[in-house]
Design a protein around this motif. Structure first.
Motif, PDB file in Angstrom:
ATOM      1  N   ILE A  96      38.468   2.203 -79.912  1.00 40.50           N
ATOM      2  CA  ILE A  96      38.486   1.544 -78.348  1.00 40.50           C
ATOM      3  C   ILE A  96      39.079   0.260 -78.260  1.00 40.50           C
ATOM      4  O   ILE A  96      38.820  -0.510 -79.340  1.00 40.50           O
ATOM      5  N   HIS A  97      40.173   0.072 -77.345  1.00 40.12           N
ATOM      6  CA  HIS A  97      40.893  -1.220 -77.436  1.00 40.12           C
ATOM      7  C   HIS A  97      40.915  -1.561 -75.964  1.00 40.12           C
ATOM      8  O   HIS A  97      40.942  -0.969 -74.897  1.00 40.12           O
ATOM      9  N   ALA A  98      40.659  -3.067 -75.882  1.00 43.96           N
ATOM     10  CA  ALA A  98      40.662  -3.690 -74.447  1.00 43.96           C
ATOM     11  C   ALA A  98      42.226  -3.841 -73.994  1.00 43.96           C
ATOM     12  O   ALA A  98      42.833  -3.716 -75.016  1.00 43.96           O
ATOM     13  N   HIS A  99      42.387  -3.919 -72.937  1.00 42.03           N
ATOM     14  CA  HIS A  99      43.701  -3.975 -72.537  1.00 42.03           C
ATOM     15  C   HIS A  99      44.762  -4.888 -72.947  1.00 42.03           C
ATOM     16  O   HIS A  99      45.527  -4.762 -73.421  1.00 42.03           O
ATOM     17  N   LYS A 100      44.223  -6.152 -72.937  1.00 41.81           N
ATOM     18  CA  LYS A 100      45.053  -7.376 -73.250  1.00 41.81           C
ATOM     19  C   LYS A 100      44.187  -8.305 -74.162  1.00 41.81           C
ATOM     20  O   LYS A 100      44.708  -9.082 -74.701  1.00 41.81           O
ATOM     21  N   GLU A 101      42.911  -8.164 -73.900  1.00 34.77           N
ATOM     22  CA  GLU A 101      42.080  -9.059 -74.617  1.00 34.77           C
ATOM     23  C   GLU A 101      41.671  -9.077 -75.969  1.00 34.77           C
ATOM     24  O   GLU A 101      41.593  -7.969 -76.644  1.00 34.77           O
ATOM     25  N   TRP A 102      42.300 -10.089 -76.809  1.00 38.67           N
ATOM     26  CA  TRP A 102      42.133 -10.049 -78.308  1.00 38.67           C
ATOM     27  C   TRP A 102      40.899  -9.870 -78.792  1.00 38.67           C
ATOM     28  O   TRP A 102      40.569  -9.251 -80.100  1.00 38.67           O
ATOM     29  N   ASP A 103      39.873 -10.463 -78.161  1.00 43.39           N
ATOM     30  CA  ASP A 103      38.593 -10.617 -78.843  1.00 43.39           C
ATOM     31  C   ASP A 103      37.527 -10.423 -77.646  1.00 43.39           C
ATOM     32  O   ASP A 103      37.126 -11.278 -77.202  1.00 43.39           O
ATOM     33  N   PRO A 104      37.329  -9.111 -77.443  1.00 45.65           N
ATOM     34  CA  PRO A 104      36.115  -9.035 -76.150  1.00 45.65           C
ATOM     35  C   PRO A 104      34.898  -9.349 -76.513  1.00 45.65           C
ATOM     36  O   PRO A 104      33.868  -9.440 -75.624  1.00 45.65           O
ATOM     37  N   ASP A 105      34.388  -9.672 -77.539  1.00 45.12           N
ATOM     38  CA  ASP A 105      33.041 -10.239 -77.847  1.00 45.12           C
ATOM     39  C   ASP A 105      32.129  -8.978 -77.791  1.00 45.12           C
ATOM     40  O   ASP A 105      31.059  -9.106 -77.040  1.00 45.12           O
TER      41      ASP A 105
ATOM     42  N   SER B 149      36.684 -10.435 -68.803  1.00 46.96           N
ATOM     43  CA  SER B 149      38.032 -11.215 -68.737  1.00 46.96           C
ATOM     44  C   SER B 149      38.951 -10.459 -68.048  1.00 46.96           C
ATOM     45  O   SER B 149      38.874  -9.269 -67.898  1.00 46.96           O
ATOM     46  N   GLU B 150      39.912 -11.406 -67.411  1.00 45.56           N
ATOM     47  CA  GLU B 150      41.010 -10.517 -66.666  1.00 45.56           C
ATOM     48  C   GLU B 150      41.838  -9.594 -67.501  1.00 45.56           C
ATOM     49  O   GLU B 150      42.362  -8.435 -66.775  1.00 45.56           O
ATOM     50  N   ASP B 151      41.985  -9.966 -68.591  1.00 44.19           N
ATOM     51  CA  ASP B 151      42.543  -8.940 -69.775  1.00 44.19           C
ATOM     52  C   ASP B 151      41.751  -7.878 -70.352  1.00 44.19           C
ATOM     53  O   ASP B 151      42.285  -7.250 -71.125  1.00 44.19           O
ATOM     54  N   LEU B 152      40.683  -7.744 -69.862  1.00 42.65           N
ATOM     55  CA  LEU B 152      39.591  -6.565 -70.645  1.00 42.65           C
ATOM     56  C   LEU B 152      40.050  -5.142 -70.189  1.00 42.65           C
ATOM     57  O   LEU B 152      40.216  -4.351 -70.891  1.00 42.65           O
ATOM     58  N   LEU B 153      39.985  -5.015 -68.824  1.00 42.06           N
ATOM     59  CA  LEU B 153      40.060  -3.626 -68.600  1.00 42.06           C
ATOM     60  C   LEU B 153      41.744  -3.311 -68.049  1.00 42.06           C
ATOM     61  O   LEU B 153      42.419  -4.122 -67.555  1.00 42.06           O
TER      62      LEU B 153
END
Length: 94
Positions: free
Chosen positions: A63-72, A46-50
């Protein structure tokens, strides 16, 4: 895209003598590694993952993704792809 094709976004190895937990956010999921366990952390592209935000806590890492709410979140452990849940204990997947 299947989870086995997700990119590796991190590698974690428990070099301690006690359990270590990966707290995966924002959908709260946990992966507990026993001493000696090693995993690859996988997430849906996702563009919002990293970039990921990784913070050391007493018993593991948040561990938090950058802006992705549910990175699966998934982990690859001993060649097997496992969906992260609450809790996911790798000792059950040996």
């Amino acid at each position: 895209m299947t989870p086995s094709s997700y990119p590796v976004v991190g590698r974690f190895k428990n070099d301690t003598k006690s359990e270590m937990t990966l707290y995966l956010e924002m959908v709260p999921e946990e992966v507990t590694l026993s001493p000696g366990d090693e995993v690859e952390l996988l997430a849906r592209p996702s563009e919002d993952l990293l970039p990921l935000d990784v913070v050391r806590v007493e018993d593991g890492f948040h561990i938090h993704a950058h802006k992705e709410w549910d990175p699966d979140w998934h982990v690859r452990f001993r060649g097997k792809v496992i969906k992260a849940r609450t809790p996911t204990r790798l000792i059950e997947h040996r």
